[in-house]
Design a protein around this motif. Structure first.
Motif, PDB file in Angstrom:
ATOM      1  N   ASP A  32      29.590 -19.373  27.711  1.00  0.00           N
ATOM      2  CA  ASP A  32      30.878 -19.637  27.077  1.00  0.00           C
ATOM      3  C   ASP A  32      30.870 -19.185  25.621  1.00  0.00           C
ATOM      4  O   ASP A  32      31.918 -19.109  24.999  1.00  0.00           O
ATOM      5  CB  ASP A  32      31.227 -21.127  27.151  1.00  0.00           C
ATOM      6  N   GLY A  50      33.701 -20.122  31.418  1.00  0.00           N
ATOM      7  CA  GLY A  50      34.814 -21.056  31.471  1.00  0.00           C
ATOM      8  C   GLY A  50      35.743 -20.855  30.288  1.00  0.00           C
ATOM      9  O   GLY A  50      36.742 -21.546  30.141  1.00  0.00           O
ATOM     10  N   VAL A  71      35.078 -19.661  35.932  1.00  0.00           N
ATOM     11  CA  VAL A  71      34.585 -20.778  36.746  1.00  0.00           C
ATOM     12  C   VAL A  71      35.501 -21.993  36.587  1.00  0.00           C
ATOM     13  O   VAL A  71      36.403 -22.001  35.759  1.00  0.00           O
ATOM     14  CB  VAL A  71      33.127 -21.127  36.377  1.00  0.00           C
ATOM     15  N   ARG A  72      35.243 -23.012  37.405  1.00  0.00           N
ATOM     16  CA  ARG A  72      35.991 -24.270  37.387  1.00  0.00           C
ATOM     17  C   ARG A  72      37.483 -24.065  37.602  1.00  0.00           C
ATOM     18  O   ARG A  72      38.308 -24.821  37.096  1.00  0.00           O
ATOM     19  CB  ARG A  72      35.730 -25.045  36.091  1.00  0.00           C
ATOM     20  N   LYS A  74      39.482 -21.915  36.439  1.00  0.00           N
ATOM     21  CA  LYS A  74      40.252 -21.442  35.286  1.00  0.00           C
ATOM     22  C   LYS A  74      40.890 -20.095  35.604  1.00  0.00           C
ATOM     23  O   LYS A  74      40.334 -19.282  36.335  1.00  0.00           O
ATOM     24  CB  LYS A  74      39.360 -21.334  34.063  1.00  0.00           C
ATOM     25  N   SER A  93      38.395 -15.602  39.880  1.00  0.00           N
ATOM     26  CA  SER A  93      38.383 -17.027  39.568  1.00  0.00           C
ATOM     27  C   SER A  93      37.774 -17.775  40.745  1.00  0.00           C
ATOM     28  O   SER A  93      38.112 -17.505  41.898  1.00  0.00           O
ATOM     29  CB  SER A  93      39.809 -17.523  39.314  1.00  0.00           C
ATOM     30  N   ASP A  95      36.390 -21.866  42.037  1.00  0.00           N
ATOM     31  CA  ASP A  95      36.438 -23.304  41.756  1.00  0.00           C
ATOM     32  C   ASP A  95      35.063 -23.878  41.447  1.00  0.00           C
ATOM     33  O   ASP A  95      34.957 -25.015  40.985  1.00  0.00           O
ATOM     34  CB  ASP A  95      37.055 -24.056  42.942  1.00  0.00           C
ATOM     35  N   HIS A  96      34.005 -23.104  41.700  1.00  0.00           N
ATOM     36  CA  HIS A  96      32.647 -23.594  41.447  1.00  0.00           C
ATOM     37  C   HIS A  96      32.410 -23.786  39.950  1.00  0.00           C
ATOM     38  O   HIS A  96      32.979 -23.065  39.123  1.00  0.00           O
ATOM     39  CB  HIS A  96      31.603 -22.619  41.992  1.00  0.00           C
ATOM     40  N   ARG A  97      31.540 -24.718  39.621  1.00  0.00           N
ATOM     41  CA  ARG A  97      31.099 -24.886  38.239  1.00  0.00           C
ATOM     42  C   ARG A  97      30.146 -23.747  37.894  1.00  0.00           C
ATOM     43  O   ARG A  97      29.580 -23.106  38.782  1.00  0.00           O
ATOM     44  CB  ARG A  97      30.396 -26.222  38.073  1.00  0.00           C
ATOM     45  N   MET A  98      29.953 -23.506  36.611  1.00  0.00           N
ATOM     46  CA  MET A  98      29.136 -22.369  36.189  1.00  0.00           C
ATOM     47  C   MET A  98      27.713 -22.443  36.732  1.00  0.00           C
ATOM     48  O   MET A  98      27.198 -21.455  37.245  1.00  0.00           O
ATOM     49  CB  MET A  98      29.101 -22.232  34.667  1.00  0.00           C
ATOM     50  N   THR A 100      26.507 -23.919  39.354  1.00  0.00           N
ATOM     51  CA  THR A 100      26.497 -23.674  40.798  1.00  0.00           C
ATOM     52  C   THR A 100      26.750 -22.201  41.100  1.00  0.00           C
ATOM     53  O   THR A 100      26.041 -21.596  41.915  1.00  0.00           O
ATOM     54  CB  THR A 100      27.564 -24.544  41.493  1.00  0.00           C
TER      55      THR A 100
END
Length: 116
Positions: A32, A50, A71-72, A74, A93, A95-98, A100
């Motif tokens: 980030d 993110g 990620v997430r 966004k 894009s 939905d996974h977190r960074m 993961t």
């Protein structure tokens, strides 16, 4: 690995640059802080972030990044998408977190470079 492989592994949606989905990628970086990207990213990389501002696209341009994965869940605004389209950068894009998302790509063979 190709951008399409990244898209499929991360179950990501494509936001722009579909015509470049077949491009090869050799490394990945999750960050980030764009100063970290400037210090560590190699050519033909995927950037997972993110951060959703134009600086991300500008940094990607300077570093010859092929694809940015937000990620997430966004999503960049229209101005960022237009900037990426002008530069030939694929935007995805997921939905996974960074953490993961990076792990999923690493598990499939995409690494960060020589200092892994």
């Amino acid at each position: 690995m190709t951008v399409n492989d990244v898209k499929m592994i991360l179950d990501a949606c494509i936001l722009c640059g579909e015509q470049y989905i077949g491009k090869e990628v050799h490394t990945a970086c999750g960050a980030d802080m764009m100063s970290d990207v400037l210090a560590f990213v190699k050519d033909q990389s995927v950037l997972l972030t993110g951060l959703c501002n134009p600086q991300v696209i500008r940094t990607a341009e300077m570093m010859d990044i092929v694809c940015i994965v937000f990620v997430r869940g966004k999503k960049p605004d229209e101005a960022m998408v237009a900037l990426a389209e002008e530069s030939g950068i694929v935007l995805l894009s997921t939905d996974h977190r960074m953490f993961t998302a990076c792990g999923m790509l690493y598990e499939k063979g995409l690494h960060g470079g020589a200092s892994d």
